[in-house]
Design an enzyme around this catalytic site. Structure first.
Site, short mmCIF file in Angstrom:
data_model
loop_
_atom_site.label_atom_id
_atom_site.label_comp_id
_atom_site.label_asym_id
_atom_site.label_seq_id
_atom_site.Cartn_x
_atom_site.Cartn_y
_atom_site.Cartn_z
N LYS A 139 0.82 -1.22 0.16
CA LYS A 139 0.18 0.02 -0.04
C LYS A 139 0.72 1.20 -0.12
O LYS A 139 0.46 2.18 -0.74
CB LYS A 139 -0.97 0.10 1.23
CG LYS A 139 -1.67 1.13 1.37
CD LYS A 139 -2.30 1.37 2.70
CE LYS A 139 -1.32 1.54 3.87
NZ LYS A 139 -1.71 1.73 5.25
N THR A 140 1.90 1.37 0.81
CA THR A 140 2.60 2.50 1.10
C THR A 140 3.48 2.74 -0.21
O THR A 140 3.73 4.07 -0.75
CB THR A 140 3.45 2.40 2.21
OG1 THR A 140 2.82 2.01 3.38
CG2 THR A 140 4.45 3.75 2.40
N ASP A 161 -4.54 8.19 3.48
CA ASP A 161 -4.23 7.10 3.85
C ASP A 161 -4.79 6.51 4.94
O ASP A 161 -5.45 7.36 6.03
CB ASP A 161 -2.70 6.94 4.48
CG ASP A 161 -2.03 5.57 4.56
OD1 ASP A 161 -2.53 4.75 3.88
OD2 ASP A 161 -0.96 5.42 5.06
N GLU A 162 -4.88 5.24 5.09
CA GLU A 162 -5.84 4.44 6.22
C GLU A 162 -7.17 5.12 6.54
O GLU A 162 -7.77 5.25 7.74
CB GLU A 162 -4.89 4.71 7.44
CG GLU A 162 -3.58 4.27 7.56
CD GLU A 162 -3.58 2.79 8.01
OE1 GLU A 162 -4.53 1.91 7.60
OE2 GLU A 162 -2.40 2.13 8.14
N GLN A 212 -9.28 -3.77 8.50
CA GLN A 212 -8.20 -3.45 9.41
C GLN A 212 -8.81 -2.24 10.17
O GLN A 212 -8.20 -1.42 10.70
CB GLN A 212 -7.27 -3.00 8.74
CG GLN A 212 -6.34 -4.51 8.16
CD GLN A 212 -4.92 -4.10 7.60
OE1 GLN A 212 -4.07 -3.84 8.32
NE2 GLN A 212 -4.65 -4.32 6.35
N ARG A 267 0.28 -9.79 10.65
CA ARG A 267 1.43 -9.06 10.92
C ARG A 267 2.63 -10.02 10.63
O ARG A 267 3.75 -9.73 10.56
CB ARG A 267 1.95 -8.52 12.27
CG ARG A 267 0.72 -7.65 12.79
CD ARG A 267 0.47 -6.46 11.91
NE ARG A 267 -0.63 -6.70 10.99
CZ ARG A 267 -0.60 -5.75 9.82
NH1 ARG A 267 0.37 -5.02 9.42
NH2 ARG A 267 -1.75 -5.84 9.13
#
Length: 683
Positions: A35-36, A214-215, A245, A582
DNA sequence: AAGGCAGGAGTTACA
DNA sequence: CTCCTGCCTT
């Protein structure tokens, strides 16, 4: 010629996200899908290929850490991205308010109250019986602001309480009187600014041709409204997020923002990033199997790049102490490089810390008590704010009698009401010493101290000035009076704060800049030193580890006892999903049958989430426990209770539980994997 | 005004 | 069990 070679490493779906332009774009980015990389590449692409000036791109994140990381990674891709504005929602709000806040009657040098300050302010307007509910009211005000609700709006969805609207209104009045703002205001006031001031809105629209978030699943309603105001006729809007998430409902995050994005912004194009580069196939299948139990989803199917992988182990222990001891031994034997131990709540770290210390395994606990929330840090900062703003009641109350200088609750009340009555500043009232006797004299003396120290601000560098303040106010000696350990800690923290101040110039401007830095990103990310990472599941968002150990998978712990509604449970499940994803290589899950909770020994049941993991992902050795079976009706022998018969048989998680009636008439439940029960097969 | 003791409550967290 | 608040005593 511009180097666009960074585009070559992208996969097809990532390219689509980067190249898209025109209509609003919603990128649904699964865990570990790069994503980043997509966001930063998109920024570089906009600048390099489309010629959009870096400074007209605004990217909004939720944490300073994410903002910094994004800026650096974009810069690495293309030096031309220098100057792109990457800020948190809140720091963007501050930026806008410093520029145009006067339109709303806001002073240029307003300070920012954090939750504790806001609570203190609220406390000062509550009467005795209301103060019992201080936490509830403080929470409600914070949530109301998250939902962009003012005192005059219908607040019944936040808190059913007849007093609340009026309290909220009074809180707002007091806050405006102090000239400061709380965190909620950093969203609400910019929102009002853009709504009510056409010229400001036009300027902002012209300044930012591209807005990215973002997020996005973490955004609240107020932030959604703000985003809508930032979205002008020429704006290219792109948000990135993952509804699976979304784990911050309790602080006002609204999943519907991302679920309803296509409805809110007409013509939205959706791109899904579903290729996972992080975890093994096994881990991903487990995570997908779990999250599939949720209903409120847009739906994604994560495809692993890494096939196969180790099976996931679930372990059960007779007690939480043994659980901790096992993992401590495990880490000592297997190594702790790139391993994290996860839990639901901070209190669970204690047993683990103890066990790790005993085994000599180095560890670091992530984010329990944050730096700028510490008493001594807040005390010094309160002094600084009071010097800057002599109407700051919250800071005033915090330091007026610290260390004790004979100005108690009664005198404090007198000072405040006098200041409110006459319109004088608090320091002016102090100077007059409005109270007779000792307290009055003490007030005059304290005012003199504040005047003196204030005068020197412009003549010294900030850190030395702060050091003088610390010594002359008596704070330094005050902390020295605590017990050795506490005193050392507190003084060290203050030294650290001074060190932080050294990079700031003196004078009011330097002080203001320093205070703003501390308010907005005062959380020091202390040492990424080695050792196993102990961390709450919430804090792992955005991180990854080679091996992840998730502990305390018990009903009441996880899902938390406080999760009751189906929505609550779905949120807990998303948290579990975050925790599972994770892990890159190995995943270990454990629970304990007994645990001390609130000083009481509590008997625990395995978390329902364990049953939601597809069995084929689990270690087969785990099922071996069921081999020594005790069917209903079978005869058994127990060392203490003697002979008996199994009358009931069930599973707690994946663990067998049997109920036995003994010949004595006594009935008891056992866990055959931990209690020595002998099955008598032949009479 | 200040310090000591009893009683009650107690997730998760960012700016 | 531990921390914080409020009440009581000095």
């Amino acid at each position: 010629m511009v180097d666009l070679s960074y585009l070559e490493t992208l996969n097809a779906e990532q390219r689509e996200a980067v190249f898209h332009s025109g209509s609003p774009l919603l990128i649904l980015a699964g865990a570990g899908s790069g994503k980043t990389r997509v966001i930063t590449t998109k920024i570089a692409y906009l600048v390099d290929a489309l010629g959009i000036p870096a400074r007209s791109i605004l990217a909004v994140t939720f944490t300073n850490k994410a903002a910094r990381e994004m800026y650096e990674r974009a810069l690495q891709l293309s030096p031309r991205t220098e100057g792109v504005m990457i800020k948190t929602f809140h720091s963007f709000g501050v930026w806008l308010l410093r520029l145009y806040g006067e339109r709303l009657g806001l002073a240029r040098d307003f300070a920012i109250y954090d939750d504790e300050d806001a609570r203190a302010l609220l406390s000062s307007i509550l009467d005795g019986s209301q103060r019992r509910h201080l936490s509830r009211y403080a929470w409600a005000i914070s949530r109301a602001k998250d939902y962009a609700l003012g005192p005059e709006d219908d607040l019944s969805s936040i808190l059913e309480d007849d007093d609340f609207p009026e309290l909220y209104a009074r809180y707002e009045d007091r806050l405006r009187d102090t000239g400061n703002v709380d965190f909620g205001d950093l969203i609400l006031l910019p929102l009002r600014l853009l709504k009510e001031h056409e010229d400001v809105r036009r300027k902002v629209h012209a300044a930012f041709r591209v807005v990215m978030v973002d997020e996005y699943q973490d955004s609240n309603v107020a932030q959604f409204f703000l985003l809508r105001e930032l979205y002008g006729p020429e704006t290219y809007l792109c948000v990135v997020g993952d509804e699976d998430q979304s784990i911050y409902r309790f602080r006002g995050a609204e999943v519907r923002n991302i679920l309803d994005f296509p409805d809110a912004f007409e013509g939205t194009h959706i791109v899904r990033l579903e290729t996972n580069y992080r975890s093994t196939e096994t881990i991903l299948r487990a995570a997908s199997g779990v999250i599939a139990h949720n209903e409120g989803r847009l739906g994604k199917t994560l495809r692993p790049i890494r096939q196969g992988g180790d099976v996931i182990r679930i372990l059960s222990f007779p007690s939480a102490e043994e659980e901790a001891a096992y993992w401590a031994r495990f880490l000592r034997e297997e190594g702790w490089e790139d391993v994290a131990v996860l839990y639901r709540a901070h209190y669970q770290s204690r047993l683990l810390e103890l066990a790790l210390a005993r085994e000599g395994v180095p560890y670091r606990v992530v984010g329990s008590l944050r730096f700028y929330e510490r008493e001594e840090v807040k005390d010094l900062l309160a002094f600084l704010r009071l010097v800057l703003n002599p109407r700051d009641e919250v800071s005033f109350l915090r330091v007026i009698n610290k260390p004790p200088r004979g100005i108690g609750a009664k005198s404090q009340k007198a000072i405040i009401s006098h200041a409110r009555g006459t319109g004088s500043t608090l320091v002016e009232v102090l100077r007059e010493g409005v109270v007779p006797g000792k307290a009055g004299a003490s007030m005059v003396e304290f005012a003199r101290f504040l005047d003196h120290i204030g005068e020197r601000l412009s003549r010294m560098d900030l850190a030395s000035w702060m050091e003088d303040l610390l010594k002359e106010s008596g704070l330094w000696d005050y902390y020295q009076g605590f017990d050795d350990y506490t005193a050392r800690q507190k003084l060290e923290n203050l030294q650290e704060l001074l060190a932080l101040a050294r990079s700031y110039p003196g004078g009011r401007d330097g002080l203001l800049a320093f205070l703003e830095y501390v308010a907005l990103e005062g959380s020091l990310d202390r040492g990424s030193g080695d050792g196993v990472v102990l961390i709450t599941m919430h804090n792992t968002k955005g991180l990854e580890f080679s091996k992840v150990i998730i502990t305390g998978l018990e009903e009441g712990v996880f899902p938390s006892w406080a999760a009751s509604s189906p929505e609550d449970i779905e949120e807990e499940r998303r948290l579990f999903y975050v925790a599972l994803t994770r892990a890159k290589d190995g995943l270990f899950l454990s629970w304990a049958q007994t645990r001390n909770i609130r000083g009481r020994r509590s008997f625990q049941q395995a978390s329902r989430f364990l049953r939601e993991i597809p069995p084929e992902c689990l270690s087969p050795s785990y099922e071996e426990e069921e081999e020594e079976d005790f069917p209903v009706g079978s005869r058994i022998y127990h060392d203490d209770y003697g002979y008996g018969m199994v009358v009931e048989r069930r599973h707690n998680g994946n663990l067998l539980v049997v109920k036995v009636r003994f010949e004595t008439g006594y009935t008891c439940e056992f866990l055959p994997s931990y209690t020595p029960l002998e099955r008598i097969r032949h009479e």
